[in-house]
Design a protein around this motif. Structure first.
Motif, PDB file in Angstrom:
ATOM      1  N   UNK A 390      19.063  18.020  -1.070  1.00  0.00           N
ATOM      2  CA  UNK A 390      17.958  18.944  -0.858  1.00  0.00           C
ATOM      3  C   UNK A 390      17.377  19.458  -2.162  1.00  0.00           C
ATOM      4  N   UNK A 391      18.233  19.594  -3.172  1.00  0.00           N
ATOM      5  CA  UNK A 391      17.777  20.059  -4.488  1.00  0.00           C
ATOM      6  C   UNK A 391      17.183  18.924  -5.316  1.00  0.00           C
ATOM      7  N   UNK A 392      17.591  17.682  -5.021  1.00  0.00           N
ATOM      8  CA  UNK A 392      17.072  16.507  -5.732  1.00  0.00           C
ATOM      9  C   UNK A 392      16.689  15.451  -4.698  1.00  0.00           C
ATOM     10  N   UNK A 393      15.608  15.671  -3.930  1.00  0.00           N
ATOM     11  CA  UNK A 393      15.245  14.765  -2.829  1.00  0.00           C
ATOM     12  C   UNK A 393      14.889  13.354  -3.282  1.00  0.00           C
ATOM     13  N   UNK A 394      14.588  13.209  -4.579  1.00  0.00           N
ATOM     14  CA  UNK A 394      14.254  11.870  -5.073  1.00  0.00           C
ATOM     15  C   UNK A 394      15.487  10.981  -5.218  1.00  0.00           C
ATOM     16  N   UNK A 395      16.687  11.579  -5.175  1.00  0.00           N
ATOM     17  CA  UNK A 395      17.932  10.813  -5.284  1.00  0.00           C
ATOM     18  C   UNK A 395      18.410  10.463  -3.878  1.00  0.00           C
ATOM     19  N   UNK A 396      18.555   9.183  -3.532  1.00  0.00           N
ATOM     20  CA  UNK A 396      18.991   8.801  -2.191  1.00  0.00           C
ATOM     21  C   UNK A 396      20.392   9.334  -1.871  1.00  0.00           C
ATOM     22  N   UNK A 397      20.625   9.588  -0.595  1.00  0.00           N
ATOM     23  CA  UNK A 397      21.926  10.104  -0.155  1.00  0.00           C
ATOM     24  C   UNK A 397      23.050   9.173  -0.573  1.00  0.00           C
ATOM     25  N   UNK A 398      22.847   7.859  -0.420  1.00  0.00           N
ATOM     26  CA  UNK A 398      23.925   6.919  -0.744  1.00  0.00           C
ATOM     27  C   UNK A 398      24.259   6.954  -2.237  1.00  0.00           C
ATOM     28  N   UNK A 399      23.276   7.279  -3.072  1.00  0.00           N
ATOM     29  CA  UNK A 399      23.538   7.411  -4.515  1.00  0.00           C
ATOM     30  C   UNK A 399      24.424   8.613  -4.798  1.00  0.00           C
ATOM     31  N   UNK A 400      24.166   9.714  -4.097  1.00  0.00           N
ATOM     32  CA  UNK A 400      24.984  10.922  -4.298  1.00  0.00           C
ATOM     33  C   UNK A 400      26.408  10.687  -3.805  1.00  0.00           C
ATOM     34  N   UNK A 401      26.546  10.034  -2.649  1.00  0.00           N
ATOM     35  CA  UNK A 401      27.888   9.718  -2.154  1.00  0.00           C
ATOM     36  C   UNK A 401      28.626   8.800  -3.133  1.00  0.00           C
ATOM     37  N   UNK A 402      27.878   7.877  -3.758  1.00  0.00           N
ATOM     38  CA  UNK A 402      28.502   7.018  -4.778  1.00  0.00           C
ATOM     39  C   UNK A 402      28.971   7.858  -5.967  1.00  0.00           C
ATOM     40  N   UNK A 403      28.181   8.871  -6.305  1.00  0.00           N
ATOM     41  CA  UNK A 403      28.559   9.733  -7.426  1.00  0.00           C
ATOM     42  C   UNK A 403      29.821  10.528  -7.169  1.00  0.00           C
ATOM     43  N   UNK A 404      29.990  11.004  -5.940  1.00  0.00           N
ATOM     44  CA  UNK A 404      31.178  11.828  -5.660  1.00  0.00           C
ATOM     45  C   UNK A 404      32.436  10.985  -5.505  1.00  0.00           C
ATOM     46  N   UNK A 405      32.294   9.697  -5.195  1.00  0.00           N
ATOM     47  CA  UNK A 405      33.499   8.865  -5.052  1.00  0.00           C
ATOM     48  C   UNK A 405      34.265   8.769  -6.363  1.00  0.00           C
ATOM     49  N   UNK A 406      33.581   8.941  -7.498  1.00  0.00           N
ATOM     50  CA  UNK A 406      34.275   8.919  -8.780  1.00  0.00           C
ATOM     51  C   UNK A 406      35.358   9.997  -8.845  1.00  0.00           C
ATOM     52  N   UNK A 407      35.154  11.087  -8.086  1.00  0.00           N
ATOM     53  CA  UNK A 407      36.022  12.262  -8.224  1.00  0.00           C
ATOM     54  C   UNK A 407      37.123  12.333  -7.157  1.00  0.00           C
ATOM     55  N   UNK A 408      37.132  11.408  -6.223  1.00  0.00           N
ATOM     56  CA  UNK A 408      38.151  11.468  -5.167  1.00  0.00           C
ATOM     57  C   UNK A 408      39.558  11.279  -5.723  1.00  0.00           C
TER      58      UNK A 408
END
Length: 435
Positions: A390-408
């Motif tokens: 919502x704060x960065x609507x230009x970034x696709x949801x799947x890209x953000x989910x890819x970003x958080x997988x680094x931290x699991x």
């Protein structure tokens, strides 16, 4: 049908209502009301409903929730967050992934005066995402850092989730707060290590920030003083017995308001907005607790939690195997629904099980809190991910989910450390309050 079967039917009913989109609080109220009506009687069920609603919404002990939420709202609108971020940026901006590290450190600082993962994500994302975009950060790393930094709001005290669990399980709130401090710091450090390693391996993910002199760094440290004062006021006041938990929340809220007034950074409109938002969030949380209490009484009457605990304790396997299964359930459940909602629903079932297996209640609570927090960044719900989007609507949801997988992996390592070294959770409260 027998009481145990009735409890299982109640759980299925609640799950079905959730799938149809009914809010979690109302699904628990509906299942609890119908279950108590079946096992007891309709008059008894309606009496329990009326009594629970009145008791929860008039509870002095639960007034701690709106006060801690109000403290976070005042601190945010008074500019405490921005000064925290600026101080962290001056110290960490030059290292590999410096702005992402800054976001995590500032999120940890804000978590110490906020208590909500969604509020922490929204607040830090508003400040950090434009900065990382300006410096050419990889979108997955930038949004991922904002989303995972927000999860610290549930772990680092004062945490709304820990308050709710303390009420449900009748544990000492101060002991839970103290127990969560070291795991919260460990999780923060593991997030920073993840970013550092990623950016060392691929410098293109995060261009280096500008050089900052030592003088500027020292001057910037003044930005953490206000947050430190509020955290010390709340936790110190609880520890030394100056405040009850509710009074500590009131003192923190007053302190945040005073900071805004002294700095002239908190307008009348900001004050009103803070109060309205605090009431909205608090009403949602208290209604969740009300539903959980009614549903928990239905489960207690059915004896399902106790039979489950007895069954698990009698299994011919080591307790850690059962705990692994429970953690797996929490990972899946946290991914499918809101972390706080899932904890509220399942604590009446799985807390007696953990105690029956011989695990320390405080340790068990903190472990469940952290493992469920992962749900805030995992699909399909991942509330923090959707806030970042919502704060960065230009970034696709799947890209953000890819970003958080680094931290699991950081979450997994934190849980492993707590498991191998329970002292990471229990040492501080046992030292300060006695074992």
């Amino acid at each position: 049908m027998d009481p145990t079967t009735a409890a299982l039917v109640g759980l299925l009913l609640m799950s079905a209502l959730m799938l149809f989109g009914m809010p979690i609080a109302f699904t628990m109220l509906a299942a609890g009301l119908l279950g108590n009506a079946y096992l007891l009687s309709v008059p008894a069920a309606t009496h329990l409903l009326a009594t629970n609603v009145w008791e929860q919404f008039s509870s002095y002990g639960l007034s701690v929730i709106p006060l801690f939420v109000l403290m976070g709202q005042f601190a945010y609108r008074a500019g405490v967050t921005e000064r925290l971020y600026d101080a962290a940026y001056k110290w960490f901006g030059r290292m590999p992934g410096g702005l992402a590290c800054t976001t995590v450190v500032a999120s940890a600082g804000f978590s110490a005066i906020c208590g909500s993962n969604s509020a922490t994500t929204a607040t830090m994302g508003t400040i950090a995402l434009p900065e990382m975009r300006r410096y050419g950060y990889d979108p997955a790393l930038a949004t991922g850092a904002v989303a995972v930094g927000g999860t610290l709001g549930v772990v680092i005290p004062p945490s709304v989730v820990l308050i709710v669990i303390a009420v449900q399980t009748e544990q000492s709130l101060l002991r839970l707060f103290l127990a969560a401090i070291i795991p919260g710091l460990i999780l923060t450090a593991l997030f920073l290590l993840t970013i550092f390693v990623m950016c060392l391996r691929n410098p293109k993910l995060a261009p280096l920030g500008p050089v900052v002199s030592m003088k500027e760094k020292l001057v910037a440290l003044s930005g953490i003083i206000e947050a430190l004062i509020l955290f010390t006021l709340v936790i110190g006041g609880l520890y030394f017995g100056w405040f009850t938990p509710t009074e500590a929340g009131a003192a923190g809220a007053f302190g945040a308001l005073a900071i805004g007034m002294v700095r002239r950074s908190l307008s009348w409109r900001d004050t009103v907005k803070s109060i309205i938002e605090s009431v909205r969030i608090s009403a949602m949380v208290v209604l969740l607790i009300t539903g959980a209490v009614l549903f928990g009484r239905f489960l207690t009457v059915s004896r399902l939690p106790f039979e489950l605990a007895e069954w698990a304790a009698a299994l011919p396997v080591q307790p850690f195997v059962v705990l692994l299964v429970v953690l797996g359930i929490y990972i899946i459940g946290g991914a499918l629904m809101d972390a706080l909602g899932f904890l509220v629903v399942t604590i009446p079932i799985f807390f007696p099980l953990g105690v029956a297996l011989g695990y320390d209640p405080v340790w068990y609570t903190v472990v469940l809190t952290i493992i469920t927090t992962m749900g805030a960044i995992t699909p399909p719900v991942g509330v923090n991910v959707f806030i970042a989007h919502g704060l960065a609507p230009e970034v696709p949801i799947h890209t953000i989910f890819r970003g958080v997988t680094y931290f699991l992996l950081a979450f997994a390592l934190c849980i492993a450390l707590m498991w191998v070294y329970p002292a990471t959770v229990l040492a501080l409260p046992n030292w300060m309050l006695g074992g």
